[in-house]
Design an enzyme around this catalytic site. Structure first.
Site, PDB file in Angstrom:
ATOM      1  N   ARG A 117      44.932  28.269  34.240  1.00  0.00           N
ATOM      2  CA  ARG A 117      44.363  29.377  35.012  1.00  0.00           C
ATOM      3  C   ARG A 117      44.622  29.235  36.505  1.00  0.00           C
ATOM      4  NH1 ARG A 117      39.176  33.192  33.832  1.00  0.00           N
ATOM      5  NH2 ARG A 117      39.588  34.606  35.574  1.00  0.00           N
ATOM      6  N   HIS A 136      43.356  41.594  50.845  1.00  0.00           N
ATOM      7  CA  HIS A 136      43.622  40.511  49.898  1.00  0.00           C
ATOM      8  C   HIS A 136      45.046  40.533  49.313  1.00  0.00           C
ATOM      9  CE1 HIS A 136      42.996  37.408  47.006  1.00  0.00           C
ATOM     10  NE2 HIS A 136      43.259  38.231  46.010  1.00  0.00           N
ATOM     11  N   LYS A 183      48.141  37.610  32.489  1.00  0.00           N
ATOM     12  CA  LYS A 183      46.812  37.019  32.721  1.00  0.00           C
ATOM     13  C   LYS A 183      46.130  36.711  31.389  1.00  0.00           C
ATOM     14  CE  LYS A 183      42.728  37.234  35.506  1.00  0.00           C
ATOM     15  NZ  LYS A 183      42.050  37.741  36.674  1.00  0.00           N
ATOM     16  N   LYS A 227      35.789  36.302  36.049  1.00  0.00           N
ATOM     17  CA  LYS A 227      35.340  35.665  37.298  1.00  0.00           C
ATOM     18  C   LYS A 227      34.456  36.664  38.027  1.00  0.00           C
ATOM     19  CE  LYS A 227      38.826  32.245  38.561  1.00  0.00           C
ATOM     20  NZ  LYS A 227      39.865  31.871  39.546  1.00  0.00           N
ATOM     21  N   GLU A 286      39.232  27.801  34.199  1.00  0.00           N
ATOM     22  CA  GLU A 286      40.045  27.150  35.241  1.00  0.00           C
ATOM     23  C   GLU A 286      39.753  25.654  35.318  1.00  0.00           C
ATOM     24  OE1 GLU A 286      40.411  29.531  38.829  1.00  0.00           O
ATOM     25  OE2 GLU A 286      41.298  27.849  39.887  1.00  0.00           O
ATOM     26  N   ARG A 294      18.836  36.208  32.466  1.00  0.00           N
ATOM     27  CA  ARG A 294      19.754  35.130  32.020  1.00  0.00           C
ATOM     28  C   ARG A 294      21.034  35.654  31.374  1.00  0.00           C
ATOM     29  NH1 ARG A 294      14.791  32.492  30.711  1.00  0.00           N
ATOM     30  NH2 ARG A 294      14.378  30.956  32.313  1.00  0.00           N
ATOM     31  N   HIS A 344      44.515  33.148  51.319  1.00  0.00           N
ATOM     32  CA  HIS A 344      43.117  33.159  51.797  1.00  0.00           C
ATOM     33  C   HIS A 344      43.046  32.662  53.230  1.00  0.00           C
ATOM     34  CE1 HIS A 344      40.970  33.070  47.612  1.00  0.00           C
ATOM     35  NE2 HIS A 344      41.331  34.276  47.975  1.00  0.00           N
ATOM     36  N   ASN A 401      46.404  31.440  40.897  1.00  0.00           N
ATOM     37  CA  ASN A 401      46.140  31.334  42.339  1.00  0.00           C
ATOM     38  C   ASN A 401      47.419  31.258  43.168  1.00  0.00           C
ATOM     39  OD1 ASN A 401      43.346  31.355  41.922  1.00  0.00           O
ATOM     40  ND2 ASN A 401      43.358  29.157  41.468  1.00  0.00           N
ATOM     41  N   HIS A 405      47.478  32.262  46.765  1.00  0.00           N
ATOM     42  CA  HIS A 405      46.098  32.431  47.218  1.00  0.00           C
ATOM     43  C   HIS A 405      45.662  31.381  48.238  1.00  0.00           C
ATOM     44  CE1 HIS A 405      45.953  35.398  44.120  1.00  0.00           C
ATOM     45  NE2 HIS A 405      44.685  35.678  44.359  1.00  0.00           N
ATOM     46  N   GLU A 435      49.779  41.660  43.485  1.00  0.00           N
ATOM     47  CA  GLU A 435      49.253  40.852  42.370  1.00  0.00           C
ATOM     48  C   GLU A 435      50.129  41.018  41.130  1.00  0.00           C
ATOM     49  OE1 GLU A 435      46.767  38.599  42.216  1.00  0.00           O
ATOM     50  OE2 GLU A 435      45.613  39.003  44.037  1.00  0.00           O
TER      51      GLU A 435
END
Ligand code: GLY
Length: 367
Positions: free
Chosen positions: A262, A285, A246, A146, A256, A124, A273, A266, A269, A188
């Site tokens: 947040r 990427h 960031k 993330k 987010e 956990r 993507h 993106n 993105h 980035e």
């Protein structure tokens, strides 16, 4: 702790955890290894890495690190799978890790995301440490918590927010990277400049403009080496500034939330993507993000959202050109829109876009 890394260190404070991004500017990273061993502080632990990092860097040659438990996974985005999460979890049981143990990711975004996800579900949730070995993972995926895997339903659709206990960025790793990896990370960094810090954009713009011949003369599969390592040093000095963009965002919106800040990370993105998917992931990427930023810029201009003149739009196009990053693509708008429907940035059936107001400021919009 023994010898601290550097004074560049950044403190991150999120609701779920506070932690430090440590910077090691030495090429000999004995100091980095000592600091990591000290951070582990005699806890039972498991290092997770991939075959490339294991073979191509000296990190695992360090005697102290060699004495620890290590799992070496196959490299590449196609291996960011449940199967490899199971392998990490099996290794945790095999080496008797428990709730007082920790995992250490030594690799790029794929290893960092999988190690973070495995540590979020093992018993956990246990702590994990990030040692990013690519420029992209230094400035983006190692920071912010993330974690996750890809499935046939899409990239990163299964995962958890789980902040690392510490991050260690070491300049040495940049000298192990192929040029395409540096270009991925630069995309980035440029994204961070465009979405939140014009000065960062300008620092990158000056640096890349002055070094464009290196990018033009280096094959994408070659490392940037020899006298050109000065360029890598200069790029590394801009990493804290990029992470600071960031940091500012994730401290205010860790998970987010809809309409939160947040989502601005993106930028590029949603289009990116889609282009990555349509290219069958031949477009990596960071390069996908660069192409996506230019698509977002075009839409921003068409919708009169981009407040500045052509001069500033050209600066955005040119900065990628200086780093020899190809921002063109051959996919039609219809193909891109169809591919976008798989994107998790779809809210209430609408596809969310991040558009550019000016260099240093973005806004939400919809397709
Ligand atoms: N890479 C985007 C984020 O961390 O939110």
């Amino acid at each position: 702790m023994p010898n601290k890394t550097t004074s560049l260190d950044i403190k991150i404070k999120t609701p779920s955890k506070n932690y430090t991004i440590n910077f090691c500017t030495e090429n000999n990273f004995e100091n980095l290894c000592n600091t990591i061993i000290s951070q582990i502080n005699n806890r039972n632990c498991l290092f997770v890495t991939d075959e490339n990092v294991f073979a191509k860097t000296d990190f695992f040659k360090n005697v102290e690190i060699q004495n620890k438990n290590i799992i070496v996974l196959p490299a590449g985005e196609k291996n960011k799978t449940w199967e490899n999460i199971e392998k990490i979890l099996d290794a945790c049981f095999l080496h008797n890790l428990d709730r007082s143990s920790c995992l250490i990711a030594v690799g790029g975004g794929v290893i960092g995301d999988m190690t973070g996800f495995a540590s979020s579900i093992f018993m956990r949730g246990i702590p994990f440490i990030q040692v990013p070995t690519t420029l992209l993972s230094m400035v983006d995926s190692s920071v912010g918590g993330k974690t996750g895997i890809d499935t046939p339903h899409g990239k990163n659709l299964i995962g958890a927010f789980h902040q690392p206990e510490a991050v260690f960025c070491c300049k040495y790793f940049l000298s192990t990277l192929e040029c395409i990896e540096i270009q991925n990370g630069l995309s980035e960094m440029i994204k961070h400049g465009i979405l939140g810090n014009k000065t960062h954009f300008e620092h990158l713009e000056n640096l890349l403009k002055n070094n464009t011949t290196i990018f033009k003369n280096t094959k994408i599969t070659e490392v940037i080496d020899g006298e050109d390592t000065k360029l890598l040093e200069e790029i590394f000095t801009l990493v804290p500034e990029s992470i600071a963009v960031k940091k500012h965002i994730i401290q205010q919106d860790e998970t987010e939330k809809f309409g939160g800040m947040r989502g601005f990370l993106n930028l590029g993105h949603t289009y990116g993507h889609a282009i990555e998917l349509l290219s069958n992931f031949k477009v990596p990427h960071g390069i996908g993000v660069a192409k996506g930023i230019i698509c977002a810029l075009k839409t921003s201009q068409e919708r009169n959202i981009f407040e500045n003149n052509n001069y500033n739009a050209n600066r955005i196009k040119n900065i990628f050109e200086y780093a020899n990053i190809d921002t063109s693509h051959n996919f039609s708008e219809t193909e891109i829109e169809k591919a976008m429907t798989h994107d998790k940035k779809k809210k209430d059936g609408e596809i969310q876009l991040i558009l550019i107001k000016k260099i240093g400021e973005v806004t939400y919009n919809y397709l």
